[in-house]
Write an enzyme that holds these catalytic residues in place. Structure first.
Site, PDB file in Angstrom:
ATOM      1  N   LEU A 137      39.356 114.161  14.214  1.00  0.00           N
ATOM      2  CA  LEU A 137      39.277 113.004  15.102  1.00  0.00           C
ATOM      3  C   LEU A 137      39.366 111.687  14.356  1.00  0.00           C
ATOM      4  O   LEU A 137      39.790 110.680  14.895  1.00  0.00           O
ATOM      5  CB  LEU A 137      37.962 113.040  15.893  1.00  0.00           C
ATOM      6  N   GLY A 138      38.931 111.680  13.105  1.00  0.00           N
ATOM      7  CA  GLY A 138      38.919 110.444  12.332  1.00  0.00           C
ATOM      8  C   GLY A 138      38.153 110.645  11.043  1.00  0.00           C
ATOM      9  O   GLY A 138      37.791 111.753  10.664  1.00  0.00           O
ATOM     10  N   GLY A 146      35.112 108.470   8.497  1.00  0.00           N
ATOM     11  CA  GLY A 146      34.247 107.331   8.247  1.00  0.00           C
ATOM     12  C   GLY A 146      33.656 107.414   6.851  1.00  0.00           C
ATOM     13  O   GLY A 146      34.077 108.226   6.025  1.00  0.00           O
ATOM     14  N   GLY A 147      32.674 106.568   6.597  1.00  0.00           N
ATOM     15  CA  GLY A 147      32.029 106.579   5.293  1.00  0.00           C
ATOM     16  C   GLY A 147      31.315 107.889   5.019  1.00  0.00           C
ATOM     17  O   GLY A 147      31.155 108.312   3.881  1.00  0.00           O
ATOM     18  N   PHE A 148      30.853 108.566   6.073  1.00  0.00           N
ATOM     19  CA  PHE A 148      30.180 109.850   5.942  1.00  0.00           C
ATOM     20  C   PHE A 148      31.166 110.925   5.519  1.00  0.00           C
ATOM     21  O   PHE A 148      30.857 111.805   4.733  1.00  0.00           O
ATOM     22  CB  PHE A 148      29.541 110.208   7.290  1.00  0.00           C
ATOM     23  N   GLY A 149      32.359 110.872   6.056  1.00  0.00           N
ATOM     24  CA  GLY A 149      33.366 111.891   5.809  1.00  0.00           C
ATOM     25  C   GLY A 149      34.184 112.103   7.065  1.00  0.00           C
ATOM     26  O   GLY A 149      34.094 111.350   8.028  1.00  0.00           O
ATOM     27  N   PRO A 150      35.012 113.156   7.106  1.00  0.00           N
ATOM     28  CA  PRO A 150      35.849 113.412   8.277  1.00  0.00           C
ATOM     29  C   PRO A 150      35.034 113.904   9.465  1.00  0.00           C
ATOM     30  O   PRO A 150      33.970 114.499   9.307  1.00  0.00           O
ATOM     31  CB  PRO A 150      36.809 114.501   7.782  1.00  0.00           C
ATOM     32  N   LYS A 207      30.508 116.066  12.093  1.00  0.00           N
ATOM     33  CA  LYS A 207      30.609 115.115  10.977  1.00  0.00           C
ATOM     34  C   LYS A 207      30.351 115.878   9.694  1.00  0.00           C
ATOM     35  O   LYS A 207      29.282 116.443   9.485  1.00  0.00           O
ATOM     36  CB  LYS A 207      29.583 113.996  11.133  1.00  0.00           C
ATOM     37  N   ASP A 231      23.311  99.154  11.628  1.00  0.00           N
ATOM     38  CA  ASP A 231      24.775  99.201  11.522  1.00  0.00           C
ATOM     39  C   ASP A 231      25.425  99.302  12.900  1.00  0.00           C
ATOM     40  O   ASP A 231      26.321 100.100  13.125  1.00  0.00           O
ATOM     41  CB  ASP A 231      25.216 100.383  10.647  1.00  0.00           C
TER      42      ASP A 231
END
Length: 852
Positions: free
Chosen positions: A544-545, A547-551, A566, A664
């Protein structure tokens, strides 16, 4: 007299036919035409498609277009005169004197647009088919059948429909290509186009202007590697493939006459289109049960999809922190800026003689651009290897099963361009010198030796001492089970009781059943195998996308429940502290405007969070998207989203058993469910708050949403979240990003610009143009003023969330906001990327900040 009467009647009938409205028919003949002034249109026989005159968006010009007739969102799929608009409402679409279908501006004798084909003597007509294809046909005098002279499916604009061939006719030279609109209200060809390149082997290219932007292929007889959903067909190897996905069939045809890919929908399948938008995104969209277009895939998907991202003779790997790496036997030409080009480490001795040279097999590769290759259609791989060694310029080869007997290969000559690791990739054999070949052989020998040693020990044991083997196996399973239990217990203990957590005030830590104590938290621990099955082993199609966490992946559990996963990546800026933070906090929080955590997964280095799936992505996807996306969020939906976000924050600050500061809040962390209701997500940086302002040495968050006291001095409180909410509120109303909006002043932002408009009494100028006509002025002004009150520099002057909700929901007098002075921007954005989904500009410039 009778003849005159008959002629008069015929003339009257002809005039009647010319003036008769065409709303209910699907065909234009030589005696009928479509008039913009009469609001005429054609409708396909099944009512699915409609043809008529349109003015897309806020355009003042008129175009002849085709759109879906049975869905609530007017979606134009084809435009005739996209480069020659009509400047009035006197447009006419008719069969011209030469038999062609043409668009005229009123009584002008020269057409603005025409099918421009040779029409045989006789009558011709134009018909809108149930497929959405507009065809110009002529009657075959021999058998009375219709001959298609021209069809819109051969000349698409920005949209591919089911049944449309996307490729080329090798006999006629016709290349069916699509090109983006210039803008949402201008269908003229934009700067992006997608078409097939027939050089050597067919490849699909997405161009930005004349420069390649993305590439799929080449066609290797089995798939187009690098193309989502057009890989690994289910049938046996043939020149023509058809395979199914849900209710959609994909067909790829390659023969002497033509090469094309085509999608066809089965009976009762959802409405499907593929669109190249003005930003260069080629997307597959499905009209879903929520009466909205849902994106199923998009290309380019990631940075490695960008054409030649890593230069020549290099490989791109999206899963590595440093995406680019030189191929074996190559090194950076410029070490300080190495990804521009990789060159050979050593000069190959004995070139062309095979002295010491050889090939290293690279697995799962999107093969290089085939325009630098040569196709050998009747060679086996062994013959291709020998052929490649004959030329000093040959750099590698790969299989191309272009014949039904499975023979065929490519050999590349010169630089290798646009390579990446790909889940649907194939083997590529890279030419290397003797030194590199020996080094690779040593690695393989070591692995084989280890495997043989293990087999040498294991086989006699199992053959000669089966009982002992059974005992060993039993003890091993018992030990593994205990080890697994201890690992889980250690993880549970680490998750809930480790003092390293940044939750020092969390006294009510939950217990888990494995500890033998009662549980007061509903949290499921998923097995890694369950998550792998749910996500098709973390398939890129499910991605889906990032982020800083991961895919983040979409998945479906065995019971049919859809989930979002996540996955903490190894190169993530976040770690176990953020992971524990999110598990502990969100598992304890229950509110309609907070995303629901279903559980987590831990397996050695794998750490994952499992959430309910949000089908409508995040808020920034809509408010910062193109005009078509923005139109999906009318004022009522936007106002409901504002209130929903506010209620979610109020719950965190006041109504939950523990006071939570998110730290955040931003548009990309507001997810939207199937009914467009907002849900706050991403609690990795959230903190429990004791009631007084707290200071931290580790400032984390997203540029543009941080309050002044937090960004500059590390002080945070509930008013920090209020500031972030104010930014989001102004972004929802304006449709613009705070950190990227500075029309006149490079050191300004949306906050400052909005305040200046409010001060001058023209605050409504900031309202998003897509909702300006339907937005109640007083309600919009109230939202803008509340937003400005929330982003005041002094935290003490900002309203609490409960007060902000009251001010938004009631027509009471509001205080005047003070002029904002805080404006922290990077002078050369972006400098440091932190967490986000790709839609937010996340940059920081202070050394006390920590990337997430």
């Amino acid at each position: 007299m009778g003849c005159k009467k008959a002629l008069c009647i015929s003339a009257l009938l002809m005039i009647f036919n010319l003036l008769c409205p065409l709303n209910s028919i699907d065909t234009i003949t030589s005696t009928q035409f479509i008039s913009d002034g009469n609001h005429d249109s054609l409708v396909s026989s099944d009512g699915m498609f409609k043809l008529g005159f349109i003015s897309p968006g806020k355009s003042r010009f008129r175009y002849v277009g085709i759109w879906f007739n049975k869905i609530s969102v007017k979606t134009v799929v084809w435009v005739a005169n996209r480069e020659t608009p009509i400047k009035n409402f006197e447009g006419i679409l008719k069969i011209d004197v030469d038999g062609n279908l043409a668009v005229f501006d009123g009584n002008d004798s020269s057409p603005l647009w025409s099918t421009n084909v040779s029409v045989p003597t006789g009558t011709s007509s134009a018909k809108l088919l149930e497929s959405g294809n507009l065809v110009l046909v002529s009657e075959n005098k021999r058998d009375g059948t219709e001959i298609i002279l021209w069809q819109s499916f051969d000349y698409p604009t920005d949209t591919l429909l089911p049944g449309m061939k996307f490729g080329m006719n090798k006999k006629s030279g016709l290349i069916r290509k699509i090109s983006s609109w210039k803008a949402s209200d201008d269908p003229a060809p934009g700067k992006f186009s997608c078409r097939v390149d027939p050089t050597v082997s067919p490849q699909f290219f997405l161009y930005k202007g004349r420069v390649p932007y993305w590439r799929a292929g080449p066609w290797n007889g089995r798939n187009l590697n690098g193309m989502p959903d057009l890989s690994t067909p289910l049938q046996n190897r043939r020149i023509e493939f058809t395979y199914q996905f849900d209710l959609i069939n994909y067909t790829i045809v390659s023969n002497d006459n033509e090469f094309y890919a085509m999608v066809s929908s089965k009976y009762n399948a959802p409405i499907y289109i593929a669109v190249l938008d003005s930003m260069g995104n080629f997307q597959r969209l499905v009209w879903d049960e929520y009466k909205t277009w849902t994106r199923f895939w998009t290309i380019p998907r990631d940075l490695c999809d960008e054409y030649a991202r890593c230069g020549s003779n290099a490989m791109c790997n999206e899963d590595m922190m440093m995406r680019c790496k030189c191929l074996p036997g190559f090194e950076p030409l410029y070490p300080q800026n190495w990804n521009l080009e990789c060159i050979e480490k050593r000069k190959v001795d004995g070139c062309g003689k095979g002295d010491g040279e050889g090939f290293v097999r690279l697995e799962g590769v999107k093969v290089p651009d085939a325009r630098t290759s040569k196709l050998y259609s009747n060679m086996s791989l062994e013959e291709c290897e020998r052929e490649c060694l004959k030329s000093c310029n040959c750099t590698g080869y790969a299989s191309a099963d272009v014949n039904e007997d499975g023979r065929g290969c490519w050999a590349w000559y010169g630089k290798l361009i646009d390579m990446r690791l790909h889940e649907d990739g194939q083997n590529f054999f890279l030419r290397v010198d003797a030194v590199e070949l020996a080094a690779n052989a040593r690695k393989k020998s070591k692995t084989i030796l280890e495997n043989r040693t293990l087999a040498f020990i294991a086989v006699p044991v199992f053959m000669e001492v089966p009982l002992l083997a059974a005992c060993i196996y039993y003890l091993w399973r018992r030990h593994a089970k205990r080890k697994g239990q201890k690992k889980n217990q250690r993880f549970h203990s680490m998750l809930f009781f480790d003092s390293a957590t940044n939750l020092p005030n969390y006294k009510d830590s939950p217990n888990v059943k494995s500890t033998g104590e009662s549980s007061n938290i509903e949290l499921t621990f998923f097995d890694l195998s369950t998550i792998r099955a749910a996500t098709d082993n973390f398939s890129s199609v499910k991605k889906l996308g990032r982020g800083g966490f991961g895919p983040v992946y979409k998945g479906q559990l065995a019971n049919g429940q859809e989930i979002a996963v996540k996955r903490l990546s190894q190169d993530s800026g976040q770690g176990i502290v953020e992971f524990k933070n999110e598990v502990l906090l969100i598992a304890k929080l229950q509110h309609r405007n907070l995303v629901r955590l279903l559980g987590c997964c831990i397996d050695d280095d794998e750490k994952m969070l499992i959430y309910e799936f949000m089908p409508n992505k995040s808020l920034d996807y809509f408010i910062f998207g193109d005009e078509s996306r923005k139109l999906l969020l009318d004022w009522k939906k936007r106002f409901d989203i504002i209130l929903g976000i506010a209620r979610g924050i109020l719950y965190l600050h006041q109504d939950s058993r523990i006071t939570i500061i998110h730290r955040d809040l931003k548009a990309s962390n507001i997810l939207l469910d199937g009914e467009m209701k907002p849900k706050i997500s991403d609690f990795g940086t959230a903190r429990i708050f004791g009631g007084d302002q707290t200071q931290t040495n580790r400032v984390v968050g997203t540029f543009g949403y941080m309050s002044p006291e937090y960004a500059l001095r590390g002080f945070f409180s509930s008013k920090s979240d209020v500031f972030s909410f104010g930014v989001i509120l102004l972004e929802i109303v304006s449709g613009k990003k705070n950190s990227a909006f500075y029309p006149d002043d490079p050191f300004s932002n949306l906050i400052k610009y909005t305040w200046e408009l409010w001060r001058d009494g023209i605050a409504l100028e900031i309202v998003d143009l897509s909702i300006a006509d339907s937005c109640p002025a007083q309600e919009a002004l109230r939202c803008i003023q509340v937003g400005l009150l929330c982003v005041q520099d002094d935290a003490r002057e900002r309203p609490s969330m409960s007060t902000a909700i009251f001010m938004l929901s009631n027509e009471t007098p509001l205080p005047s906001p003070k002029q904002p002075k805080f404006c922290l921007r990077a002078q050369n954005e972006p400098l440091l990327s932190v967490t986000g989904t790709g839609s937010s500009d996340n940059v920081v410039t202070m050394t006390t900040f920590s990337a997430r």
